[in-house]
Design a protein around this motif. Structure first.
Motif, PDB file in Angstrom:
ATOM      1  N   GLY A 226       0.817  -1.213   0.000  1.00  0.00           N
ATOM      2  CA  GLY A 226       0.000   0.000   0.000  1.00  0.00           C
ATOM      3  C   GLY A 226       0.849   1.260   0.000  1.00  0.00           C
ATOM      4  N   VAL A 227       1.924   1.268   0.776  1.00  0.00           N
ATOM      5  CA  VAL A 227       2.821   2.420   0.813  1.00  0.00           C
ATOM      6  C   VAL A 227       3.498   2.615  -0.546  1.00  0.00           C
ATOM      7  N   LEU A 228       3.956   1.522  -1.149  1.00  0.00           N
ATOM      8  CA  LEU A 228       4.611   1.615  -2.452  1.00  0.00           C
ATOM      9  C   LEU A 228       3.646   2.129  -3.520  1.00  0.00           C
ATOM     10  N   CYS A 229       2.408   1.652  -3.468  1.00  0.00           N
ATOM     11  CA  CYS A 229       1.418   2.091  -4.451  1.00  0.00           C
ATOM     12  C   CYS A 229       1.092   3.570  -4.277  1.00  0.00           C
ATOM     13  N   ALA A 230       1.058   4.038  -3.040  1.00  0.00           N
ATOM     14  CA  ALA A 230       0.821   5.466  -2.803  1.00  0.00           C
ATOM     15  C   ALA A 230       1.928   6.299  -3.454  1.00  0.00           C
ATOM     16  N   GLY A 231       3.163   5.872  -3.268  1.00  0.00           N
ATOM     17  CA  GLY A 231       4.279   6.601  -3.871  1.00  0.00           C
ATOM     18  C   GLY A 231       4.229   6.590  -5.383  1.00  0.00           C
ATOM     19  N   LEU A 232       3.907   5.437  -5.982  1.00  0.00           N
ATOM     20  CA  LEU A 232       3.849   5.357  -7.435  1.00  0.00           C
ATOM     21  C   LEU A 232       2.669   6.165  -7.976  1.00  0.00           C
ATOM     22  N   ARG A 238       2.192  13.374 -10.798  1.00  0.00           N
ATOM     23  CA  ARG A 238       3.209  14.394 -11.065  1.00  0.00           C
ATOM     24  C   ARG A 238       3.716  14.308 -12.505  1.00  0.00           C
ATOM     25  N   LEU A 239       3.889  13.092 -12.992  1.00  0.00           N
ATOM     26  CA  LEU A 239       4.403  12.903 -14.342  1.00  0.00           C
ATOM     27  C   LEU A 239       3.441  13.491 -15.371  1.00  0.00           C
ATOM     28  N   VAL A 240       2.146  13.254 -15.177  1.00  0.00           N
ATOM     29  CA  VAL A 240       1.149  13.821 -16.088  1.00  0.00           C
ATOM     30  C   VAL A 240       1.228  15.343 -16.098  1.00  0.00           C
ATOM     31  N   SER A 241       1.315  15.942 -14.906  1.00  0.00           N
ATOM     32  CA  SER A 241       1.361  17.408 -14.831  1.00  0.00           C
ATOM     33  C   SER A 241       2.656  17.960 -15.410  1.00  0.00           C
ATOM     34  N   LEU A 242       3.769  17.237 -15.252  1.00  0.00           N
ATOM     35  CA  LEU A 242       5.035  17.697 -15.817  1.00  0.00           C
ATOM     36  C   LEU A 242       4.992  17.700 -17.345  1.00  0.00           C
ATOM     37  N   MET A 304       2.780   3.966 -17.842  1.00  0.00           N
ATOM     38  CA  MET A 304       2.884   5.275 -17.208  1.00  0.00           C
ATOM     39  C   MET A 304       3.235   6.344 -18.229  1.00  0.00           C
ATOM     40  N   LEU A 305       4.185   6.038 -19.112  1.00  0.00           N
ATOM     41  CA  LEU A 305       4.565   6.999 -20.151  1.00  0.00           C
ATOM     42  C   LEU A 305       3.402   7.267 -21.104  1.00  0.00           C
ATOM     43  N   PHE A 403       0.751  14.187  -0.293  1.00  0.00           N
ATOM     44  CA  PHE A 403       0.448  14.871  -1.556  1.00  0.00           C
ATOM     45  C   PHE A 403      -0.801  15.732  -1.439  1.00  0.00           C
ATOM     46  N   GLY A 404      -1.841  15.205  -0.836  1.00  0.00           N
ATOM     47  CA  GLY A 404      -3.020  15.998  -0.529  1.00  0.00           C
ATOM     48  C   GLY A 404      -4.123  16.002  -1.568  1.00  0.00           C
ATOM     49  N   TYR A 405      -3.920  15.347  -2.703  1.00  0.00           N
ATOM     50  CA  TYR A 405      -4.914  15.388  -3.773  1.00  0.00           C
ATOM     51  C   TYR A 405      -5.091  14.003  -4.378  1.00  0.00           C
ATOM     52  N   ASN A 406      -6.262  13.776  -5.000  1.00  0.00           N
ATOM     53  CA  ASN A 406      -6.375  12.701  -5.971  1.00  0.00           C
ATOM     54  C   ASN A 406      -6.252  13.318  -7.359  1.00  0.00           C
ATOM     55  N   PHE A 407      -6.372  12.504  -8.410  1.00  0.00           N
ATOM     56  CA  PHE A 407      -6.079  13.040  -9.740  1.00  0.00           C
ATOM     57  C   PHE A 407      -7.066  14.132 -10.140  1.00  0.00           C
TER      58      PHE A 407
END
Length: 563
Positions: A226-232, A238-242, A304-305, A403-407
């Motif tokens: 669960g922790v790993l999935c939160a990070g990913l 972030r990748l989408v916004s970048l 992801m890409l 992070f504080g947000y969902n997508f």
């Protein structure tokens, strides 16, 4: 319908049927278009295709060009989605916005972009409910509930999972539960699911290998997952916004961006078709196939890409199923890597897949109960549902605290909004400073003497006076009692006693911002000043807090269905 709950339930069921029919039609249209464009067999999903003829991949840039033409015609008008509508607009969605979101999402998914149709499903169901609710003139609270019921019903029909659809409405769209919401939302979700099954639509089922005993070690290892999935999930958002930010900063015209994005998707699709579309077919494909660490890692990277390129370059849609698919890959990769460690507790591949699926989806979409119930309804396995719930709660907590947000709310944040969920905060913005202020404000030039002030404002006439500079603009506030203090020289300028010369309110400020200003400057009164610096009113903290309490009580009555 505003006074009789049975009529409102009937309206909710009607909305559920309409939303379910809309979701089924959109899904069939998208899959039919993909079969035509990519040469797929009947029942074959694009992401599960073993191979796609290279010449057929021209559909990706062609779809981008067509979408770019649509976006040029719309002049990049920002459409209101279901979360924003419920949080800010009392459940009101303009028909044009619904058509825009549904049409562009359908076009993007049909031509193979790495986006899901769930955004179109939910928008279509919610938009239909909103229009119907506005026609019968529902109250704000009832309209929000009906709109959420429509969105949840569409998700229910798409997955054949009524509990998932209902809790999607509660957690993602409404951002709250209440007794008054349960019956209409559940009835709409059930009506949509029954309609889907009646029309021969097969519920989405994950081909799990069977129930496995769950012990303490499983909970610990899945908690780490669960922790790993939160990070990913945070990395994906972030990748989408970048990518989107890079496209906006480039000199590429925005109506050309989808075409370029479609071209960039072609090499990813040639490596693996699993990078395309939402990933419905590929999820079960990876569950049943023999996999390797390198193969799983490559698929995760490609997906992801592809998702970042699709959304960043202007294709429309969401990450609902993309996050489910990615989560399933991460869960399977986690299980395979742990299996390489001698003596470590072995996780079941299908269990790890569905837990990873739920945990990553929660980090991106939100809704721990929504995703946990999805696991239950697609696996029919109560034991793994408990583990999934624990992992999703961990993923949700980590993602929201760091992070504080969902997508959905992250995209709104990038547009300048401050929403964190679908909770109704629109009434707070509608209650503005200009609506609460008193207009008969006592004023005096700041260069006047104290004696002149005392002649004009005797003790007891008013508690405070607004000061104006030589140009007639706001220069602060002075308390009458302070001006009458024996320690103040009568010949002194009254401006020397000014307080809060920089602290002022704008007319458009909402009640939340007004109260924050009072707290930050520790003032009892604040002036409302227009853009030219002219004083147009005055607000006391006591009055502002009383109005806030009144409006909050009213909104709570609507939320819980009280008279």
């Amino acid at each position: 319908m505003r006074t009789n709950s049975l009529w409102f339930l009937a309206l909710s069921m009607l909305v559920g049927i309409g939303a379910g029919a809309g979701a089924i039609a959109l899904g069939q249209l998208a899959r039919g278009t993909q079969r035509l464009l990519f040469g797929l067999a009947q029942g074959e999903h694009l992401s599960a295709a073993s191979q796609i003829e290279p010449w057929r991949l021209v559909a990706l840039p062609a779809g981008g060009a067509l979408l770019g033409l649509v976006l040029w015609f719309l002049r990049r008008r920002k459409a209101v989605d279901i979360v924003e509508a419920n949080a800010l607009h009392g459940g009101r969605i303009p028909a044009r916005d619904t058509a825009t979101v549904v049409g562009t999402t359908l076009l993007s998914n049909s031509f193979g972009a790495s986006v899901g149709l769930e955004a179109a499903y939910a928008q279509a169901g919610g938009g239909l409910a909103s229009l119907l609710g506005q026609k019968v003139k529902l109250r704000r609270g009832d309209l929000r509930t009906l709109m959420a019921a429509g969105a949840g019903a569409a998700v229910s029909a798409a997955f054949g999972a009524p509990l998932t659809g209902a809790f999607y409405a509660f957690e993602v769209v409404l951002g709250a539960y209440s007794p008054a919401m349960v019956a209409p939302v559940m009835l709409a979700a059930l009506a949509a699911a029954v309609l889907a099954r009646g029309l021969g639509m097969t519920p989405y089922v994950i081909a799990a290998g069977g129930m496995h005993p769950i012990g303490t070690a499983d909970y610990i290892l899945y908690g780490v997952l669960g922790v790993l999935c939160a990070g990913l999930g945070i990395v994906l958002m972030r990748l989408v916004s970048l990518v989107e930010h890079a496209v906006h900063r480039s000199k590429l015209p925005m109506h050309w961006a989808p075409l370029v994005g479609g071209l960039l998707l072609v090499p990813l699709a040639m490596i693996s078709p699993q990078a395309l579309s939402g990933g419905h077919g590929a999820l079960n494909l990876n569950l049943m196939a023999e996999v390797t660490i390198a193969g799983l890692a490559l698929t995760i990277l490609l997906k992801m890409l592809a998702s970042a390129i699709s959304l960043g370059f202007g294709f429309r849609g969401g990450l609902f199923f993309a996050s489910l698919f990615l989560g399933s890959l991460v869960g399977r990769l986690y299980q395979v890597m742990l299996a390489q460690v001698p003596g470590l507790h072995v996780l079941a591949p299908d269990d790890a897949t569905v837990v990873g699926m739920a945990a990553l989806a929660v980090a991106v979409v939100g809704g721990p109960m929504t995703m946990s119930l999805l696991v239950l309804e697609v696996t029919h396995d109560f034991s793994i549902t408990g583990v999934a719930l624990a992992a999703t709660l961990i993923a949700s907590t980590v993602a929201r605290s760091t992070f504080g947000y969902n997508f959905s709310t992250w995209r709104l944040h990038l547009r300048g909004e401050t929403l964190r969920s679908g909770r109704d905060v629109g009434w707070m913005r509608a209650l503005t400073a200009v609506q609460m202020m008193r207009r008969d404000v006592p004023q005096i030039p700041a260069y006047s003497s104290v004696s002149a002030f005392r002649e004009r404002f005797p003790l007891g006439s008013t508690t405070r006076v607004v000061l104006l500079d030589v140009k007639g603009r706001y220069a602060g506030i002075v308390e009458t009692a302070a001006a009458w203090s024996p320690e103040v020289e009568p010949v002194a300028e009254i401006g020397s006693l000014a307080r809060l010369p920089q602290a002022k309110l704008s007319p458009e400020m909402g009640i939340g911002e007004v109260l924050e200003m009072f707290d930050s400057v520790a003032a009892d009164d604040l002036a409302v000043v227009d853009r030219e610096g002219n004083v147009i009113g005055l607000i006391t903290e006591r009055h502002a807090r009383r109005r806030y309490a009144e409006e909050l009580e009213r909104s709570q009555r609507e939320l819980y269905g009280e008279a």
